[in-house]
Design an enzyme around this catalytic site. Structure first.
Site, mmCIF file in Angstrom:
data_model
loop_
_atom_site.group_PDB
_atom_site.id
_atom_site.type_symbol
_atom_site.label_atom_id
_atom_site.label_comp_id
_atom_site.label_asym_id
_atom_site.label_seq_id
_atom_site.Cartn_x
_atom_site.Cartn_y
_atom_site.Cartn_z
ATOM 1 N N HIS A 173 0.812 -1.002 0.091
ATOM 2 C CA HIS A 173 0.136 0.051 0.063
ATOM 3 C C HIS A 173 0.889 1.181 0.054
ATOM 4 C CE1 HIS A 173 -3.495 2.777 0.435
ATOM 5 N NE2 HIS A 173 -2.933 3.025 1.628
ATOM 6 N N GLY A 212 2.542 5.189 4.312
ATOM 7 C CA GLY A 212 1.830 5.923 5.523
ATOM 8 C C GLY A 212 0.450 5.567 5.773
ATOM 9 N N SER A 240 -3.435 5.535 5.849
ATOM 10 C CA SER A 240 -4.731 6.224 5.154
ATOM 11 C C SER A 240 -5.295 7.462 5.259
ATOM 12 C CB SER A 240 -5.929 5.194 4.966
ATOM 13 O OG SER A 240 -6.928 5.700 4.199
ATOM 14 N N GLY A 241 -5.081 8.481 4.465
ATOM 15 C CA GLY A 241 -5.424 9.784 4.792
ATOM 16 C C GLY A 241 -4.452 10.690 5.215
ATOM 17 N N GLY A 262 -1.977 11.736 3.524
ATOM 18 C CA GLY A 262 -1.691 12.961 2.325
ATOM 19 C C GLY A 262 -0.824 12.361 1.278
ATOM 20 N N SER A 271 -1.473 10.655 -1.815
ATOM 21 C CA SER A 271 -1.764 10.779 -3.139
ATOM 22 C C SER A 271 -1.879 12.312 -3.425
ATOM 23 C CB SER A 271 -3.398 10.432 -3.272
ATOM 24 O OG SER A 271 -3.379 9.112 -3.203
ATOM 25 N N ASP A 292 -2.068 3.969 -4.665
ATOM 26 C CA ASP A 292 -2.793 2.884 -3.656
ATOM 27 C C ASP A 292 -2.105 1.680 -3.477
ATOM 28 O OD1 ASP A 292 -4.783 2.676 -1.934
ATOM 29 O OD2 ASP A 292 -6.102 1.613 -3.124
ATOM 30 N N GLU A 342 -6.781 8.604 -6.537
ATOM 31 C CA GLU A 342 -7.942 8.984 -5.568
ATOM 32 C C GLU A 342 -7.631 10.279 -4.762
ATOM 33 O OE1 GLU A 342 -11.077 7.755 -2.127
ATOM 34 O OE2 GLU A 342 -9.287 6.451 -2.687
ATOM 35 N N ARG A 352 17.705 15.154 12.647
ATOM 36 C CA ARG A 352 17.711 16.476 12.188
ATOM 37 C C ARG A 352 19.096 16.367 11.382
ATOM 38 N NH1 ARG A 352 15.985 21.045 16.413
ATOM 39 N NH2 ARG A 352 16.037 22.315 14.388
#
Length: 361
Positions: free
Chosen positions: A193, A208, A210-211, A213, A215, A232, A256, A297
């Site tokens: 995924h 990462g 789902s949701g 960022g 895409s 996806d 999507e 960093r």
């Protein structure tokens, strides 16, 4: 934390609210329920999707069609026979009766050398030689260079119901084609995924939750001139010492975007915005910013993730409002390319600091 593969995937299906996802999921389920299970399980929780499949071999009809071979005799197992070894065998020794260390899973190829051996045999001896060879459950015997097929060979192939094929290619050309084809077709494969892009010639796999960022970041990178490979679901296979990724054919070039829906990147941005396949050089894992977690960093500690037995560099990028993820991923790809060419900015700065401290001491 480096994302891990979930190798104990259970049958827990999650139904998407998006109608297209549901439709594609139904198609996948009916075509391949096992793959559907792996895809759906992988979307649950915070682990990347995984489908680990080591194919048993290439079906003989597909090999015949791809290499344009002539079928002289169709064996009893023609439709189900598999070529599962990425090599071929020249059965000169076997025709002389030596079968020690003989691997019957290999494709058998007769060329000019074997033909010369057979020429020196009497017809009865040739019949016995082919009978012994066809007693083994070989996937097929291929006669190359458009050489004539001995009647004894054809008769024994029919008797033992073995596959007998013919090609006009030279033996070297044919074996090269077969090995290349098998290397591609039966390579170890997983599905993950994420989003795969070609950025300045570097294949970057963005993973990462789902949701997070992924895409949206991909679309911004496409607008900046980079190319989308898969969104996806990313099919990854290992060919020699390379990891190659591409999109499943059903969702190729689609992406999507929440609030907009599914778009066709090729139609919207043109052919220059997409790519069929790319090598995977870097994994960028996006995660939500955590105040209680320390993020690197300086860049001296290089982490890797294991994909199909190969270590791939991985960067964990914390996500919070105001961070331009597209630019960060773009710079990460450039920096990774720079490192491969032998320049590491973090190491150079550390050396300069150490030199300055020693000089002042």
């Amino acid at each position: 934390m480096i994302p891990e593969f979930d190798t104990n995937c259970k049958q827990n299906f999650s139904i998407s609210e998006n109608f297209l996802r549901l439709a594609m999921g139904m198609l996948l389920y009916y075509n391949n329920p096992i793959e559907y299970c792996a895809v759906q399980c992988g979307k649950r929780g915070n682990r990347p999707m995984v489908r680990d499949v080591m194919k048993d071999g290439l079906r003989l009809p597909e090999l015949v069609e791809t290499l344009k071979l002539a079928v002289v005799n169709r064996g009893a197992d023609y439709e189900t026979a598999l070529v599962g070894i990425k090599d071929v065998n020249r059965p000169g020794l076997q025709l002389m009766g030596f079968f020690d260390y003989f691997d019957e899973r290999r494709l058998q190829v007769i060329g000019m050398a074997e033909t010369k051996v057979l020429e020196g045999m009497a017809a009865e001896k040739r019949r016995e030689s082919f009978a012994k060879l066809f007693e083994y459950n070989i996937p097929a015997l291929v006669v190359s260079r458009d050489l004539d097929i001995y009647p004894e060979c054809l008769n024994m192939a029919r008797k033992y119901q073995r596959n007998l094929l013919h090609t006009a290619d030279t033996t070297v050309d044919f074996t090269t084609k077969v090995i290349n084809l098998l290397t591609q077709k039966i390579a170890p494969t997983i599905t993950r995924h994420g989003v795969l892009l070609d950025i300045y010639g570097e294949g970057v796999l963005i993973t990462g939750d789902s949701g997070i960022g992924k895409s949206e970041t991909a679309i911004e990178l496409v607008k900046r001139g980079h190319r989308l490979v898969a969104d996806d679901a990313v099919d990854i296979r290992r060919v020699a010492d390379q990891l190659l990724g591409k999109a499943p054919e059903l969702i190729r070039h689609y992406i999507e975007l929440r609030g907009i829906g599914v778009i066709d990147v090729q139609q919207l941005f043109g052919m220059s915005a997409v790519k069929l396949e790319t090598q995977i050089d870097l994994v960028v894992h996006l995660e939500r910013w955590r105040d209680d977690k320390f993020y690197d960093r300086f860049g001296l500690d290089e982490e890797t993730v294991d994909i199909l037995g190969m270590d791939v560099p991985i960067l964990t990028i914390p996500v919070q409002p105001g961070r331009n993820l597209a630019v960060i991923v773009e710079v990460a790809a450039m920096n990774n390319r720079h490192k491969k060419y032998g320049y590491n900015a973090a190491e150079k700065l550390a050396e300069e600091i150490e030199r300055r401290v020693q000089g002042e001491g």
